[in-house]
Scaffold this motif. Structure first.
Motif, mmCIF file in Angstrom:
data_model
loop_
_atom_site.group_PDB
_atom_site.id
_atom_site.type_symbol
_atom_site.label_atom_id
_atom_site.label_comp_id
_atom_site.label_asym_id
_atom_site.label_seq_id
_atom_site.Cartn_x
_atom_site.Cartn_y
_atom_site.Cartn_z
ATOM 1 N N THR A 68 -7.821 -0.524 6.958
ATOM 2 C CA THR A 68 -8.617 -1.380 6.063
ATOM 3 C C THR A 68 -7.850 -1.781 4.797
ATOM 4 O O THR A 68 -8.446 -2.129 3.793
ATOM 5 C CB THR A 68 -9.928 -0.654 5.675
ATOM 6 O OG1 THR A 68 -9.591 0.650 5.173
ATOM 7 C CG2 THR A 68 -10.849 -0.511 6.858
ATOM 8 N N ALA B 5 -9.733 -11.602 2.749
ATOM 9 C CA ALA B 5 -10.697 -10.548 3.103
ATOM 10 C C ALA B 5 -12.122 -11.074 2.979
ATOM 11 O O ALA B 5 -12.957 -10.874 3.867
ATOM 12 C CB ALA B 5 -10.481 -9.335 2.209
ATOM 13 N N TYR C 263 -14.419 -5.264 9.434
ATOM 14 C CA TYR C 263 -14.117 -4.014 8.730
ATOM 15 C C TYR C 263 -14.242 -2.825 9.697
ATOM 16 O O TYR C 263 -13.411 -1.928 9.722
ATOM 17 C CB TYR C 263 -15.079 -3.852 7.549
ATOM 18 C CG TYR C 263 -14.808 -2.632 6.698
ATOM 19 C CD1 TYR C 263 -13.939 -2.702 5.613
ATOM 20 C CD2 TYR C 263 -15.405 -1.404 6.988
ATOM 21 C CE1 TYR C 263 -13.681 -1.574 4.830
ATOM 22 C CE2 TYR C 263 -15.158 -0.278 6.221
ATOM 23 C CZ TYR C 263 -14.292 -0.367 5.140
ATOM 24 O OH TYR C 263 -14.037 0.741 4.376
ATOM 25 N N SER D 1 -4.301 -7.135 8.860
ATOM 26 C CA SER D 1 -3.955 -5.834 8.270
ATOM 27 C C SER D 1 -2.516 -5.419 8.622
ATOM 28 O O SER D 1 -1.974 -4.485 8.040
ATOM 29 C CB SER D 1 -4.983 -4.796 8.730
ATOM 30 O OG SER D 1 -4.401 -3.736 9.382
#
Ligand code: HEM
Length: 396
Positions: free
Chosen positions: A241, A262, A321, A177
């Motif tokens: 996220t 992802a 997540y 991220s």
């Protein structure tokens, strides 16, 4: 197979006796077989011209040894080929080689008290491990959790040591991220900013060397260093996220690389039976994120997915997540929250405790003893000190 210890095996391979091709064995060398070999930058050739006399060249660096050594087809000759996967990591690898060589000179001047290679490697490795814990980990994770884990030892991962899946499949993938869309490489290259794709293409496509004008100026990667006019510090994206759209342009797999990454992070978690964020929070005695927190800042579409199947993903949120959301809502994306910090601190401290050669086991107790830049007091050491000592901060 790479070692699970923080012993820089990617730099040292199996040492000068077994991986002799990594080491400088020339007879005329005073530290023969102790120092590591480097490569030279080219001014032109595959990858383009360096434009050293044009707008973007960096004459100070032309012809210098700011690359790893390479075969005639530019394959990197290093302990782990994956460190040549992109320009920035490859340049960092070259910085560690230089750090080792400078430490060898430093100890040689002072007079070796042990086998020169072993003493050099130990000094390098201990300073590196110190940086991982006291510079990197304390920035990325909650420093109180790091200090507590250091003081009382890891308490959640017990028994025989193996790399926890909670770490490799979820928590440590937090870095995905923080990836940016583009990176400043050095000031003279400003007019041609490097996209994430270029950072990867530069090394990987057709195996390119690092041309002299693509030498990375690490001043642009660490706060507290001088940044020339026209460029900015490459500040990492927040831990949240969201992934950088630049990832969509990366090669490797058909389809969209960003979505693929992802998906893989999530699917691997499922396949390997990684516990949910809530389960890990409970196991370490933390209060799990609320349903409201898990839905904070999300699009309607995202929250629809979280609420589907009777709120399944709000009750059992995939750990990767969850850790990103925890950093986002609890720490404004500046560092990991309790669950993420605990998994990282437990894993890194455990790795060092398991390794009898690590700085945690040194006698007398290890304190960094190499000189620092700008006359900062000796006794601590951070990444900028390492790069400065290595001589790769090009503004120095
Ligand atoms: C542009 C930069 C990066 C790219 C393109 C990238 C890409 C990838 C890919 C494709 C995988 C394999 C996924 C799978 O098949 O499961 C992976 C794994 C992984 N990545 Fe990254 N990554 C990047 C940066 C990072 C960073 C900054 C971190 C951490 C700070 C990180 C941590 C990990 C970890 C822990 C794994 C799993 C390794 C394993 O299971 O052995 N990555 N990455």
């Amino acid at each position: 197979m790479r070692s699970p210890s923080l012993e820089l095996d990617a730099v040292y391979g199996d040492g000068p006796a077994l991986d002799a091709f990594l080491y400088d064995h020339r007879p005329a060398q005073p530290l023969k077989g102790v120092k590591l070999l480097l490569g030279k930058n080219r001014d032109s050739g595959p990858g383009g011209p360096s434009l050293k006399n044009g707008n973007f060249g960096n004459p100070a660096l032309v012809g210098n040894n700011f690359d790893v050594q390479r075969t005639s087809d530019f394959t990197a000759i290093i302990g782990d080929f994956r460190n040549d996967e992109n320009l920035i990591v490859s340049q960092l690898h070259h910085a560690f080689i230089k750090f080792h060589n400078k430490v060898a000179d430093h100890l040689n001047t002072a007079g070796f008290t042990n086998d020169p290679f072993t003493q050099t490697k130990t000094t390098v490795t201990h300073h590196y491990q110190w940086i991982v814990i006291h510079d990197f980990l304390k920035r990325i994770a909650d420093p109180n959790i790091v200090n507590k884990t250091l003081a009382s030892g890891p308490k959640f991962f017990k028994g025989k040591f193996f790399m926890p899946v909670e770490f490799s499949v979820a928590a440590y993938r937090f870095g995905h991220s923080m990836i940016r869309n583009d990176y400043f490489i050095n000031a003279p290259l400003t007019a041609r900013p490097a996209t994430l794709k270029q950072v990867f293409d530069f090394i990987r496509i057709d195996l390119l060397p690092v041309l002299s004008n693509w030498v990375v100026d690490f001043n642009l990667y660490f706060p507290g260093r001088p940044v020339p006019a026209g460029v900015s510090l490459n500040v990492a994206r927040k831990i949240d996220t969201r992934l950088a759209l630049g990832l969509e342009q990366l090669p490797g797999e058909s389809g969209n690389f960003m979505t693929m990454l992802a998906k893989r992070n999530l699917v691997r978690g499922l396949a390997l039976g990684v516990p949910s964020g809530q389960a890990v929070a409970k196991a370490i005695g933390a209060i799990p994120l609320s349903e409201t927190e898990l839905q904070q800042n999300n699009t309607t579409e995202e929250n629809k997915i979280l609420n589907a199947s009777n709120k399944l993903l709000l009750a059992k949120t995939p750990l990767w997540y969850y850790i990103l959301k925890e950093a986002e809502v609890k720490e404004q994306g500046k560092r990991l929250g309790t669950v993420g910090s605990t998994i990282l601190a437990e894993t890194f401290v455990r790795i060092l405790k398991e390794d009898s050669n690590s700085f945690l086991h040194a006698t007398p107790k290890f304190k960094p003893n190499l000189p620092r830049f700008g006359g900062r007091p000796v006794g601590d050491f951070d990444m900028t000190d390492l790069l400065h000592f290595a001589g790769v901060l090009t503004l120095d």
